[in-house]
Structures are given as C-alpha cells and as structure tokens.
Enzyme design. Structure first.
Site, PDB file in Angstrom:
ATOM      1  N   LYS A   1      -1.327  -2.648  10.307  1.00  0.00           N
ATOM      2  CA  LYS A   1      -0.204  -3.040  11.176  1.00  0.00           C
ATOM      3  C   LYS A   1       0.239  -1.899  12.074  1.00  0.00           C
ATOM      4  O   LYS A   1       0.156  -0.728  11.679  1.00  0.00           O
ATOM      5  CB  LYS A   1       0.991  -3.493  10.323  1.00  0.00           C
ATOM      6  CG  LYS A   1       0.616  -4.447   9.201  1.00  0.00           C
ATOM      7  CD  LYS A   1       1.815  -4.971   8.446  1.00  0.00           C
ATOM      8  CE  LYS A   1       1.381  -5.712   7.190  1.00  0.00           C
ATOM      9  NZ  LYS A   1       1.165  -4.829   6.037  1.00  0.00           N
TER      10      LYS A   1
ATOM     11  N   HIS B   1       4.131  -4.957  13.275  1.00  0.00           N
ATOM     12  CA  HIS B   1       4.823  -4.907  11.981  1.00  0.00           C
ATOM     13  C   HIS B   1       6.215  -5.540  12.034  1.00  0.00           C
ATOM     14  O   HIS B   1       6.607  -6.276  11.133  1.00  0.00           O
ATOM     15  CB  HIS B   1       4.903  -3.445  11.517  1.00  0.00           C
ATOM     16  CG  HIS B   1       4.974  -3.271  10.039  1.00  0.00           C
ATOM     17  ND1 HIS B   1       4.390  -2.228   9.380  1.00  0.00           N
ATOM     18  CD2 HIS B   1       5.572  -4.016   9.074  1.00  0.00           C
ATOM     19  CE1 HIS B   1       4.614  -2.337   8.074  1.00  0.00           C
ATOM     20  NE2 HIS B   1       5.339  -3.416   7.872  1.00  0.00           N
TER      21      HIS B   1
ATOM     22  N   ASP C   1      -4.224  -5.559   2.283  1.00  0.00           N
ATOM     23  CA  ASP C   1      -3.167  -5.507   3.299  1.00  0.00           C
ATOM     24  C   ASP C   1      -2.492  -4.143   3.283  1.00  0.00           C
ATOM     25  O   ASP C   1      -1.765  -3.804   2.356  1.00  0.00           O
ATOM     26  CB  ASP C   1      -2.113  -6.581   3.006  1.00  0.00           C
ATOM     27  CG  ASP C   1      -1.029  -6.595   4.071  1.00  0.00           C
ATOM     28  OD1 ASP C   1      -1.214  -7.300   5.079  1.00  0.00           O
ATOM     29  OD2 ASP C   1      -0.013  -5.890   3.911  1.00  0.00           O
TER      30      ASP C   1
ATOM     31  N   TYR D   1       2.531   2.639   5.705  1.00  0.00           N
ATOM     32  CA  TYR D   1       2.418   2.822   4.252  1.00  0.00           C
ATOM     33  C   TYR D   1       1.821   4.186   3.892  1.00  0.00           C
ATOM     34  O   TYR D   1       1.792   4.569   2.731  1.00  0.00           O
ATOM     35  CB  TYR D   1       1.557   1.721   3.598  1.00  0.00           C
ATOM     36  CG  TYR D   1       2.057   0.316   3.806  1.00  0.00           C
ATOM     37  CD1 TYR D   1       3.325   0.063   4.341  1.00  0.00           C
ATOM     38  CD2 TYR D   1       1.268  -0.779   3.482  1.00  0.00           C
ATOM     39  CE1 TYR D   1       3.775  -1.235   4.550  1.00  0.00           C
ATOM     40  CE2 TYR D   1       1.706  -2.077   3.678  1.00  0.00           C
ATOM     41  CZ  TYR D   1       2.957  -2.306   4.226  1.00  0.00           C
ATOM     42  OH  TYR D   1       3.381  -3.588   4.430  1.00  0.00           O
TER      43      TYR D   1
HETATM   44  P1  NDP Z   1       5.551  -8.040  -4.317  1.00  0.00           P
HETATM   45  O1  NDP Z   1       6.364  -9.274  -4.321  1.00  0.00           O
HETATM   46  O2  NDP Z   1       4.092  -8.123  -4.175  1.00  0.00           O
HETATM   47  O3  NDP Z   1       5.959  -7.253  -5.641  1.00  0.00           O
HETATM   48  C1  NDP Z   1       5.347  -6.051  -6.012  1.00  0.00           C
HETATM   49  C2  NDP Z   1       6.009  -5.578  -7.288  1.00  0.00           C
HETATM   50  O4  NDP Z   1       5.774  -6.525  -8.335  1.00  0.00           O
HETATM   51  C3  NDP Z   1       5.470  -4.259  -7.771  1.00  0.00           C
HETATM   52  O5  NDP Z   1       6.569  -3.556  -8.356  1.00  0.00           O
HETATM   53  C4  NDP Z   1       4.459  -4.643  -8.858  1.00  0.00           C
HETATM   54  O6  NDP Z   1       4.390  -3.626  -9.828  1.00  0.00           O
HETATM   55  C5  NDP Z   1       5.088  -5.903  -9.413  1.00  0.00           C
HETATM   56  N1  NDP Z   1       4.097  -6.875  -9.891  1.00  0.00           N
HETATM   57  C6  NDP Z   1       2.893  -7.184  -9.361  1.00  0.00           C
HETATM   58  N2  NDP Z   1       2.283  -8.140 -10.054  1.00  0.00           N
HETATM   59  C7  NDP Z   1       3.115  -8.460 -11.075  1.00  0.00           C
HETATM   60  C8  NDP Z   1       3.015  -9.384 -12.139  1.00  0.00           C
HETATM   61  N3  NDP Z   1       1.945 -10.146 -12.311  1.00  0.00           N
HETATM   62  N4  NDP Z   1       4.068  -9.465 -13.007  1.00  0.00           N
HETATM   63  C9  NDP Z   1       5.147  -8.685 -12.856  1.00  0.00           C
HETATM   64  N5  NDP Z   1       5.293  -7.798 -11.855  1.00  0.00           N
HETATM   65  C10 NDP Z   1       4.276  -7.683 -10.979  1.00  0.00           C
HETATM   66  O7  NDP Z   1       6.189  -7.098  -3.177  1.00  0.00           O
HETATM   67  P2  NDP Z   1       5.613  -6.205  -1.985  1.00  0.00           P
HETATM   68  O8  NDP Z   1       6.778  -5.748  -1.207  1.00  0.00           O
HETATM   69  O9  NDP Z   1       4.715  -5.137  -2.459  1.00  0.00           O
HETATM   70  O10 NDP Z   1       4.795  -7.239  -1.083  1.00  0.00           O
HETATM   71  C11 NDP Z   1       3.406  -7.428  -1.184  1.00  0.00           C
HETATM   72  C12 NDP Z   1       2.684  -6.795  -0.016  1.00  0.00           C
HETATM   73  O11 NDP Z   1       3.163  -7.335   1.205  1.00  0.00           O
HETATM   74  C13 NDP Z   1       2.948  -5.288   0.153  1.00  0.00           C
HETATM   75  O12 NDP Z   1       2.286  -4.506  -0.802  1.00  0.00           O
HETATM   76  C14 NDP Z   1       2.497  -5.087   1.557  1.00  0.00           C
HETATM   77  O13 NDP Z   1       1.073  -5.052   1.634  1.00  0.00           O
HETATM   78  C15 NDP Z   1       3.078  -6.346   2.219  1.00  0.00           C
HETATM   79  N6  NDP Z   1       4.427  -6.132   2.766  1.00  0.00           N
HETATM   80  C16 NDP Z   1       4.604  -6.332   4.111  1.00  0.00           C
HETATM   81  C17 NDP Z   1       5.827  -6.159   4.697  1.00  0.00           C
HETATM   82  C18 NDP Z   1       5.975  -6.374   6.147  1.00  0.00           C
HETATM   83  O14 NDP Z   1       7.019  -6.005   6.704  1.00  0.00           O
HETATM   84  N7  NDP Z   1       4.999  -6.944   6.819  1.00  0.00           N
HETATM   85  C19 NDP Z   1       7.004  -5.727   3.928  1.00  0.00           C
HETATM   86  C20 NDP Z   1       6.729  -5.564   2.511  1.00  0.00           C
HETATM   87  C21 NDP Z   1       5.489  -5.785   1.983  1.00  0.00           C
HETATM   88  P3  NDP Z   1       3.112  -2.660 -10.116  1.00  0.00           P
HETATM   89  O15 NDP Z   1       2.473  -2.289  -8.815  1.00  0.00           O
HETATM   90  O16 NDP Z   1       3.755  -1.505 -10.806  1.00  0.00           O
HETATM   91  O17 NDP Z   1       2.192  -3.426 -11.027  1.00  0.00           O
END
Ligand code: NDP
Length: 284
Positions: A77, A110, A47, A52
């Site tokens: 998006k 988006h 995704d 991004y």
């Molecule tokens: P998430 O809820 O996926 O959280 C991501 C964070 O959690 C990062 O800091 C990551 O750290 C950490 N993390 C990942 N796995 C673990 C784990 N097993 N234990 C502890 N911490 C963990 O948030 P996102 O905002 O990134 O949402 C996911 C995806 O959704 C985005 O990447 C994007 O593709 C999409 N998105 C879409 C939006 C929209 O408006 N449509 C808005 C926001 C996101 P690290 O990477 O350092 O491991």
C-alpha cells in the site's frame, strides 16, 4: 498446492479469499516465520504496506519459500506522505525494491489522504505500464468512491476496509457491490479488541460447530463474499484461521453473528482529518 478458494478480478487474475495480514509483525524474523508457516499451510495472499515497515522481511519470507512467484498474491500500500509529495511511481518502486519483487498483485491507496484523485491517476499510469496487476483503495467511504469514480477512468477493483461483526459496513458493502468493487476486510477478528471473540453468541456457535470463535467470525466474512486477511504470528492460529473452508454457517446462525453489530469502529476513522494529517508525518 493451495486449496483456498479464490475469486476472479475483472483483470481475470485470481485473488484468494483468505490471506495473511502482517501489520505489527516487525520483531526480528517474525514476519519471515509467519510467512513460512502460512505458505506451508496453503496461504498465497500476503497483505503488507510500506507503513508496516516489514516489506523487506516479507520479501525474505517469500524468497525462502519454494512457492513460485506466480502462485502468490502480494499486496502492498501507498502511504499518505507519498500522496502529498506526488511521488507515486517513486514510492511504488521503493516498495518493490524493499520487497525484492518486480511486480505486485495489488497496490492500494492506504487512506483517502489529500490528493487521492491525483494519486489514483498516477496509479492508473503505473497499472497501465504493467507493474501492478490490480489497483484498489483502502479506507474509502462512499463519498470518496463517488468522488474518485467521477474524476478518473478505472473503478477501484478492491476497497480494503475495517470490517468485523461489530462493524459490518453494510451500507458501504452494498454500494461496493453495486459497482463491483471487491470488499476486503482488515481487522477481520476485531484486532483482538473489545472482547469480540469472547462474546456469548460466538462461544455458543463455536461449540455448536466444533470450531473456535475466530473461525466462526472468519467464516461469517466468507459467507458474505468478503476477502479476509487475519493477522497472526502464532503458528497454531495461522493454521486455525486457515481451517474455515470445511463448514458453512446457516442463515439463522449468520443472523446470530449479525446481532453483534454495534456500529462501532475499533480503529481509525477514514473521515478523521486530524488522524490523516498526523499519520501523514511518517515517512514512506
Ligand atoms: P486482526 O483482526 O487480524 O487481529 C489480529 C490480532 O488477532 C492479533 O493480535 C493476533 O495475535 C490475533 N489473532 C489472530 N488469529 C487469532 C485467533 N485465531 N484467535 C485469537 N486471536 C487471534 O487485525 P489486524 O489489524 O492485524 O488486521 C488484519 C490485517 O489487515 C493486518 O495485519 C493488515 O495486513 C491489514 N490492515 C489494514 C489496515 C488498513 O488501513 N488498510 C489497517 C489494519 C490492518 P497474534 O499475531 O499474536 O497471533
């Protein structure tokens, strides 16, 4: 081969229930590395978004892998600015060019920025021309969906919305279920904010199931029929987030996770016009 379960879209395409989010994976080589790890572990859904600024890296990551394109499910998006200038097919083509692909599996609006109805009509045309396998929206509230459905032909196949135990989106989820709109969760882990993953309820369930709090949360989404796209660039976490298909949560334990509902968003509000205007300034 991947054994991540999938659901079937109304186009008959399969969509994996788990994918890799790549928001903020912009350090040199970072997104390529995360994709390599994820594809090796059986992830097939990636995704991304034009906003991004890593579509090129996503494309490189995909091309470095031996997984055939037809087994992948690539989402990108349309950013808010493109809706303003009415350049939907152009913006879409620029995303394709950056990704180095000739189609995407899912293209989303988006945010419900100004002109989302005209934008959707243009997306319907690109979809009907066959360059997008499925179209959907993101951050649409009930009123946006009602407005859209009353003015356009195709019901969005997916709505990607902030969803986690503190903000489960029950009302919007029920509305989407009535209209067969698939619920995809962004921020499924609460974006690492507000100590969600260290709440006592999750620590206790993690202990009980021999899993981590993140796995309990992701499994809670899966039990609710929600597609999850946790973001990680950490190989051990990419693996951890994938290992959620060998257990299930009891009804009682689902209810325990539900007690974390505070009704609080951790990120942008889809009805915040100031936010939409401010984010529209970024180039597509
Ligand atoms: P998430 O809820 O996926 O959280 C991501 C964070 O959690 C990062 O800091 C990551 O750290 C950490 N993390 C990942 N796995 C673990 C784990 N097993 N234990 C502890 N911490 C963990 O948030 P996102 O905002 O990134 O949402 C996911 C995806 O959704 C985005 O990447 C994007 O593709 C999409 N998105 C879409 C939006 C929209 O408006 N449509 C808005 C926001 C996101 P690290 O990477 O350092 O491991």
């Amino acid at each position: 081969m991947s054994n991540i379960p999938s659901l079937t879209l109304n186009t008959n395409a399969s969509m994996p229930l788990l994918g890799l989010g790549v928001y903020k994976a912009t350090a040199p080589g970072e997104v390529e590395g995360a994709i390599a790890t994820a594809l090796d572990l059986g992830y097939r859904l990636i995704d991304t978004a034009s906003a991004y600024k890593n579509e090129e890296g996503v494309g490189r990551g995909i091309r470095s892998s031996s997984v055939p394109r037809k087994e992948l499910f690539i989402t990108t998006k349309l950013w808010n600015t493109a809706q303003r200038i009415g350049d939907i097919d152009g913006a879409f083509q620029r995303s394709l060019d950056r990704l180095g692909l000739d189609y995407v599996d899912l293209y989303l609006i988006h945010w419900a920025s100004a002109n989302y109805i005209e934008t959707w009509k243009a997306m319907e045309e690109v979809y009907n021309a066959g360059k997008i396998k499925a179209i959907g929206v993101s951050n649409f509230q009930i009123h946006h969906l009602e407005d859209l459905m009353s003015h356009t032909e195709i019901i969005p196949m997916i709505n990607q919305i902030e969803t986690h135990p503190a903000f489960p989106q029950d009302e919007l989820r029920a509305f989407m279920a009535q209209h067969a709109i698939i619920h995809e969760a962004w921020g499924p882990l609460g974006q690492g904010k507000n100590d969600l993953l260290t709440q006592a309820v999750l620590l206790e369930l993690a202990e009980q199931y021999g899993k981590t709090p993140a796995q309990i949360v992701l499994r809670w989404h899966i039990e609710r029929g929600i597609v999850v796209i946790p973001k990680s660039v950490t190989p051990s976490r990419i693996r951890e987030n994938r290992d959620i298909f060998d257990f299930s949560l009891s009804k009682e334990d689902m209810d325990k996770v539900a007690t974390l509902n505070t009704g609080e968003r951790y990120s942008g509000n889809p009805d915040d016009q100031e936010f939409l205007t401010r984010t529209s300034i970024r180039p597509n």
